[in-house]
Scaffold this active site. Structure first.
Site, PDB file in Angstrom:
ATOM      1  N   ARG A 145      -2.784  -1.558  22.625  1.00  0.00           N
ATOM      2  CA  ARG A 145      -2.393  -0.415  21.799  1.00  0.00           C
ATOM      3  C   ARG A 145      -0.981   0.021  22.173  1.00  0.00           C
ATOM      4  O   ARG A 145      -0.163   0.346  21.338  1.00  0.00           O
ATOM      5  CB  ARG A 145      -3.378   0.758  21.932  1.00  0.00           C
ATOM      6  CG  ARG A 145      -2.862   2.038  21.271  1.00  0.00           C
ATOM      7  CD  ARG A 145      -3.908   3.104  21.030  1.00  0.00           C
ATOM      8  NE  ARG A 145      -4.896   3.234  22.071  1.00  0.00           N
ATOM      9  CZ  ARG A 145      -4.656   3.705  23.313  1.00  0.00           C
ATOM     10  NH1 ARG A 145      -3.455   4.123  23.646  1.00  0.00           N
ATOM     11  NH2 ARG A 145      -5.634   3.760  24.187  1.00  0.00           N
TER      12      ARG A 145
ATOM     13  N   TYR B 163       5.490   7.519  -4.165  1.00  0.00           N
ATOM     14  CA  TYR B 163       4.206   6.848  -4.024  1.00  0.00           C
ATOM     15  C   TYR B 163       3.098   7.908  -3.968  1.00  0.00           C
ATOM     16  O   TYR B 163       3.196   8.891  -3.225  1.00  0.00           O
ATOM     17  CB  TYR B 163       4.233   6.013  -2.747  1.00  0.00           C
ATOM     18  CG  TYR B 163       2.923   5.345  -2.438  1.00  0.00           C
ATOM     19  CD1 TYR B 163       2.413   4.364  -3.279  1.00  0.00           C
ATOM     20  CD2 TYR B 163       2.190   5.708  -1.322  1.00  0.00           C
ATOM     21  CE1 TYR B 163       1.205   3.763  -2.994  1.00  0.00           C
ATOM     22  CE2 TYR B 163       0.979   5.098  -1.034  1.00  0.00           C
ATOM     23  CZ  TYR B 163       0.492   4.129  -1.881  1.00  0.00           C
ATOM     24  OH  TYR B 163      -0.703   3.538  -1.613  1.00  0.00           O
TER      25      TYR B 163
ATOM     26  N   ASP C  34      12.031   6.062   2.227  1.00  0.00           N
ATOM     27  CA  ASP C  34      11.013   5.034   2.023  1.00  0.00           C
ATOM     28  C   ASP C  34      11.724   3.872   1.335  1.00  0.00           C
ATOM     29  O   ASP C  34      12.103   3.957   0.167  1.00  0.00           O
ATOM     30  CB  ASP C  34       9.872   5.595   1.154  1.00  0.00           C
ATOM     31  CG  ASP C  34       8.724   4.597   0.991  1.00  0.00           C
ATOM     32  OD1 ASP C  34       8.978   3.377   1.098  1.00  0.00           O
ATOM     33  OD2 ASP C  34       7.586   5.037   0.747  1.00  0.00           O
TER      34      ASP C  34
ATOM     35  N   LYS D 268       4.120  -4.772   1.229  1.00  0.00           N
ATOM     36  CA  LYS D 268       4.794  -5.118  -0.030  1.00  0.00           C
ATOM     37  C   LYS D 268       5.794  -6.264   0.187  1.00  0.00           C
ATOM     38  O   LYS D 268       5.379  -7.341   0.543  1.00  0.00           O
ATOM     39  CB  LYS D 268       5.430  -3.864  -0.614  1.00  0.00           C
ATOM     40  CG  LYS D 268       4.513  -2.613  -0.552  1.00  0.00           C
ATOM     41  CD  LYS D 268       3.286  -2.714  -1.435  1.00  0.00           C
ATOM     42  CE  LYS D 268       2.251  -1.625  -1.204  1.00  0.00           C
ATOM     43  NZ  LYS D 268       2.721  -0.252  -1.254  1.00  0.00           N
TER      44      LYS D 268
HETATM   45  C1  LIG Z   1       2.287   1.073  -0.863  1.00  0.00           C
HETATM   46  C2  LIG Z   1       3.315   2.073  -0.568  1.00  0.00           C
HETATM   47  C3  LIG Z   1       3.174   2.951   0.513  1.00  0.00           C
HETATM   48  C4  LIG Z   1       1.927   3.007   1.375  1.00  0.00           C
HETATM   49  O1  LIG Z   1       1.749   1.848   2.115  1.00  0.00           O
HETATM   50  P1  LIG Z   1       0.301   1.253   2.522  1.00  0.00           P
HETATM   51  O2  LIG Z   1       0.664   0.020   3.268  1.00  0.00           O
HETATM   52  O3  LIG Z   1      -0.456   1.018   1.254  1.00  0.00           O
HETATM   53  O4  LIG Z   1      -0.363   2.285   3.364  1.00  0.00           O
HETATM   54  C5  LIG Z   1       4.206   3.828   0.769  1.00  0.00           C
HETATM   55  N1  LIG Z   1       5.321   3.861  -0.009  1.00  0.00           N
HETATM   56  C6  LIG Z   1       5.476   3.034  -1.054  1.00  0.00           C
HETATM   57  C7  LIG Z   1       6.724   3.111  -1.868  1.00  0.00           C
HETATM   58  C8  LIG Z   1       4.485   2.121  -1.379  1.00  0.00           C
HETATM   59  O5  LIG Z   1       4.643   1.315  -2.441  1.00  0.00           O
END
Ligand SMILES: *Cc1c(COP(=O)(O)O)cnc(C)c1O
Length: 384
Positions: free
Chosen positions: A54, A107, A179, A204
């Site tokens: 961890r 998001y 983000d 992603k």
């Molecule tokens: C999918 C997404 C998230 C969240 O990520 P997870 O891996 O699904 O928890 C945050 N910001 C954006 C822009 C996303 O597309």
């Protein structure tokens, strides 16, 4: 960026940063250290600083070093999901009584985390259109500690001038988080533009193959990095060794994938703009996009996400999603395969009735790296 790779360009860094051949065997790819604990050479005699997975794991460390180098930051931290990374950031930098500014297009899960979880712990928030400096200024309060920006945004592909908002946040004594999930570090590097921290859903584009869920934070602020690392360990939502390995594997091809995602998306955005059943196309690469110039200034290319509105309202938009075949109907984005979805009923359903609600005639595409001619044929057929 890590000194050793500071002279190298992005494509080289992606393949080599954090990925020295294994010292024991020479294995070219960092091994999956699927292990929870480490033998100590006498009490406290740690080999390489590892005591418990961890707190630290060599496969995760390889990914974290790589992520830091890709974003031009000093420290990367890998999490079990994008939302776990966001949660760690929120709980590290905010205390009860503090305030944060969130974008009016973000998001849906970010909005849910702020409005349904952070708020219960005494954190106040307000919504701004981060593309508009006046809207950001109006949302700032003396208690504001964090300004959240998502650019391009999900699902409307809004563009925020990162350097401009970084200046506004700094003047107000707040930190700026970007983000960077939609752009990926290949297309956009927010830390160089003045952001304090970058968040990713590595699920992603970084992972890129729809086979892993993960998240990351990257910063150049040493003090913030120490605080984030403390919370990562104290709260425990770390990326596991195999997931870390999958993301590292995906990153090796990030640059070539993003080039193709962007080229395919540009062709599709143009074709949709000319289609009689499409009333509006959201793609920052189009000259008609209000954020086009800002995007051209801060991004290398415009990415693989395209949204569009369909004549005939929600029923027509849902119909297009249902009729597509090569574009797979599903949530998520950033994989090699193309996806289609209805944000209002799927990814952004949790924003219904809020300032972040999305139009019900909106369709979102994650344009993959298949043949663009096949993709265009599928969309044309789905539009009828
Ligand atoms: C999918 C997404 C998230 C969240 O990520 P997870 O891996 O699904 O928890 C945050 N910001 C954006 C822009 C996303 O597309």
């Amino acid at each position: 960026m890590n000194e050793q790779h500071s002279a190298h360009r992005f494509e080289t860094v992606a393949i080599h940063a954090g990925q020295e051949p294994d010292a024991a065997t020479g294995a070219v790819v960092p091994p999956i250290h699927q292990v929870s604990t480490y033998k100590q050479d006498g009490v406290g005699g740690l080999r390489g600083g590892y005591e418990y997975s961890r707190s630290g794991n060599p496969t995760r460390a390889a990914l974290e070093e790589n992520l830091a180098a890709l974003e031009g930051g000093r420290r990367g931290l890998a999490f079990a999901s994008g939302l776990a990374a966001e949660d760690c950031l929120l709980r590290t930098v905010l205390s009860p009584g503090d305030h944060l500014v969130i974008p009016d297009d973000a998001y849906g899960g970010t909005f849910r985390l702020v409005s349904r979880v952070a708020e219960r712990w005494g954190v106040a928030w307000s919504v701004a259109n981060t593309s508009d400096p006046d809207s950001v200024r109006a949302a700032l309060r003396p208690e504001t500690r964090l300004v959240w920006v998502e650019t391009p945004s999900n699902p409307l592909l809004g563009i925020t001038d990162i350097a401009l908002v970084a200046g506004l946040a700094r003047a107000a004594g707040a930190r700026l988080v970007v983000d960077n999930t939609f752009a990926s570090p290949y297309l956009q590097q927010p830390l160089a533009l003045g952001a304090d921290v970058v968040v990713h859903s590595t699920t992603k584009y970084l992972g890129g193959h729809s086979d892993v869920v993960g998240g990351a934070l990257v910063t150049s602020d040493e003090e913030l990095a120490r605080e984030l690392a403390f919370h990562q360990n104290a709260m425990g939502a770390i990326a596991g060794p195999f997931d870390s390995w999958l993301v590292l594997r995906g990153i090796k091809t990030l640059a070539v994938r993003m080039d193709r995602h962007s080229a395919n998306a540009a062709r599709i955005a143009e074709a949709l703009q000319a289609h009689p059943r499409v009333t509006h196309v959201c793609y920052p690469g189009l000259a008609s996009h209000p954020g086009h110039e800002t995007a051209a200034k801060q991004m290398r290319d415009f990415g693989g996400m395209v949204s569009f509105r369909v004549a005939g309202g929600e029923a027509a938009a849902v119909e297009v999603c249902n009729r597509a075949e090569l574009f797979t109907l599903g949530e998520s984005l950033g994989g090699v395969e193309s996806l289609i979805e209805h944000p209002g009923r799927m990814t952004h359903a949790s924003a219904a009735g809020s300032a972040l609600e999305v139009p019900d005639d909106l369709v979102r595409l994650s344009v993959g790296i298949e043949s663009v001619d096949d993709l265009l044929a599928d969309l044309t057929r789905a539009l009828g």
